[in-house]
Design an enzyme around this catalytic site. Structure first.
Site, short mmCIF file in Angstrom:
data_model
loop_
_atom_site.label_atom_id
_atom_site.label_comp_id
_atom_site.label_asym_id
_atom_site.label_seq_id
_atom_site.Cartn_x
_atom_site.Cartn_y
_atom_site.Cartn_z
N ASP A 1 -45.92 35.26 3.59
CA ASP A 1 -45.60 34.75 2.26
C ASP A 1 -45.16 33.29 2.35
O ASP A 1 -44.14 32.99 2.96
CB ASP A 1 -44.47 35.59 1.64
CG ASP A 1 -44.16 35.15 0.22
OD1 ASP A 1 -44.77 35.69 -0.70
OD2 ASP A 1 -43.31 34.24 0.05
N LYS B 1 -48.00 30.04 -3.66
CA LYS B 1 -47.50 29.97 -5.06
C LYS B 1 -47.66 28.56 -5.61
O LYS B 1 -47.53 27.58 -4.87
CB LYS B 1 -46.00 30.34 -5.09
CG LYS B 1 -45.67 31.58 -4.29
CD LYS B 1 -44.20 31.96 -4.34
CE LYS B 1 -43.90 33.07 -3.34
NZ LYS B 1 -43.53 32.61 -2.00
N TYR C 1 -42.68 25.27 -0.13
CA TYR C 1 -42.00 25.47 1.16
C TYR C 1 -42.41 24.39 2.17
O TYR C 1 -41.82 24.27 3.23
CB TYR C 1 -42.33 26.84 1.77
CG TYR C 1 -41.92 28.04 0.95
CD1 TYR C 1 -41.12 27.93 -0.18
CD2 TYR C 1 -42.34 29.32 1.32
CE1 TYR C 1 -40.77 29.05 -0.91
CE2 TYR C 1 -41.99 30.44 0.59
CZ TYR C 1 -41.21 30.30 -0.53
OH TYR C 1 -40.86 31.41 -1.25
N HIS D 1 -44.76 30.38 -9.29
CA HIS D 1 -43.50 30.45 -8.52
C HIS D 1 -42.27 30.75 -9.40
O HIS D 1 -41.44 31.57 -9.05
CB HIS D 1 -43.31 29.14 -7.75
CG HIS D 1 -42.48 29.28 -6.52
ND1 HIS D 1 -42.67 28.56 -5.37
CD2 HIS D 1 -41.44 30.09 -6.25
CE1 HIS D 1 -41.80 28.91 -4.46
NE2 HIS D 1 -41.03 29.84 -4.97
#
Ligand code: A2P
Length: 286
Positions: free
Chosen positions: A51, A81, A56, A114
């Site tokens: 994930d 996302k 990120y 997200h």
């Protein structure tokens, strides 16, 4: 939920696509060597569901780890996302393409919104979510993603989106751990055949010192972290634990040798608020 025996066992989404029942979380996982080592370790321990997210900033590392892992593509499950600054139809399509390239993948298994747009004039945020969602539907119809969903959506964000959607969300990824049991959202998702995923299933480590959890874990002979992850599974949610430590990565995958009793599940459900991130989708300022 089907009987599960390993992190690779899949749960079937409403469209028939299978999602491995535990994912490896990568929020705050550094891009580069530390991240690569953690991903290699996770794949060696059997995790097949990774994930990540554009926000990120580690999609390239995920792509690199998967490219050299020698695992057939259909055995892997990769989620990413779309970030809040890329909401809307065109921006989302563009953001997806950037993520896909960084990941070095032909298709992404699961693409999520997200965070919901949730602030500003009534009607406007709902329209923004609907426009973003339409882009996910296009990606799905074009075969560039095999499943689509949302993250951090409460029922009052999901309802207007579902009213306008042609393809309903298959997944909702939310903060979920002992001390943050999200009963209302989980029940809404259950009723609407939306699979729940748990981010921060260990409350980012903040719940592990809780005495009730320590005592219950001791009675099963598991670690407190394993108890939290097992609680997620038995509450029909896919936990996404993250760690950069080899021992803990492997510990977090070994949660299939014990069952929490109904009584203990309820004791865990009943914990007072604990270890929460404080990120409320209705008020976050990012
Ligand atoms: P580390 O990377 O040093 O293992 P969450 O997934 O809920 O956000 O929690 C992640 C945090 O919990 C990280 O700080 C991680 O640190 C720590 N962690 C992950 N797995 C375990 C475990 N099995 N026992 C204790 N701490 C853990």
């Amino acid at each position: 939920m089907a009987h599960l025996e390993s992190v690779q066992d899949r749960i079937t989404l409403r469209n028939g696509y299978g999602i491995p029942c535990v994912g490896f979380g990568t929020w705050k996982m550094p891009d580069g060597e530390v991240g690569l080592d953690a991903l290699h370790q996770a794949l060696a321990d059997g995790y097949r569901h990774i994930d990540t997210a554009a926000a990120y900033d580690n999609e390239a590392t995920v792509g690199k780890a998967l490219a050299v892992a020698g695992i057939p593509r259909e055995g892997l499950f990769v989620t990413t996302k779309v970030w809040n600054t890329d909401r809307g139809y065109d921006a989302t399509l563009k953001a997806f393409e950037e993520s896909r390239k960084k990941l070095h993948l032909d298709y992404v298994d699961l693409y999520l919104v997200h965070w919901p747009a949730a602030q500003g004039p009534e009607g406007q945020w709902q329209q923004t979510n609907a426009d973003t969602w339409r882009a996910l539907e296009t990606l799905y119809v074009d075969g560039k993603v095999h499943a689509i969903g949302v993250s951090n959506f409460k029922p009052h964000h999901l309802e207007p989106l579902m009213d306008k959607a042609e393809i309903l969300p298959m997944v909702n990824q939310i903060e979920l751990h002992p001390g943050c049991n999200q009963k209302a959202t989980r029940e809404f998702c259950d009723r609407n055949d939306i699979v729940v995923e748990a981010w921060s299933p260990l409350g980012s480590g903040r719940v592990l010192e809780n005495q009730l959890l320590i005592d219950i874990a001791a009675s099963y002979g598991c670690t407190t972290a394993q108890l939290c992850l097992r609680w997620c599974l038995q509450r029909r949610a896919i936990p996404l634990p993250k760690s950069t430590d080899a021992g803990r990565i492997s510990e977090n995958a070994r949660i299939f040798w014990f069952d929490i009793t109904d009584e203990d599940l309820q004791r865990i459900d009943g914990l007072d608020p604990l270890g929460q991130s404080g990120l409320d989708p209705d008020t976050v300022d990012f």
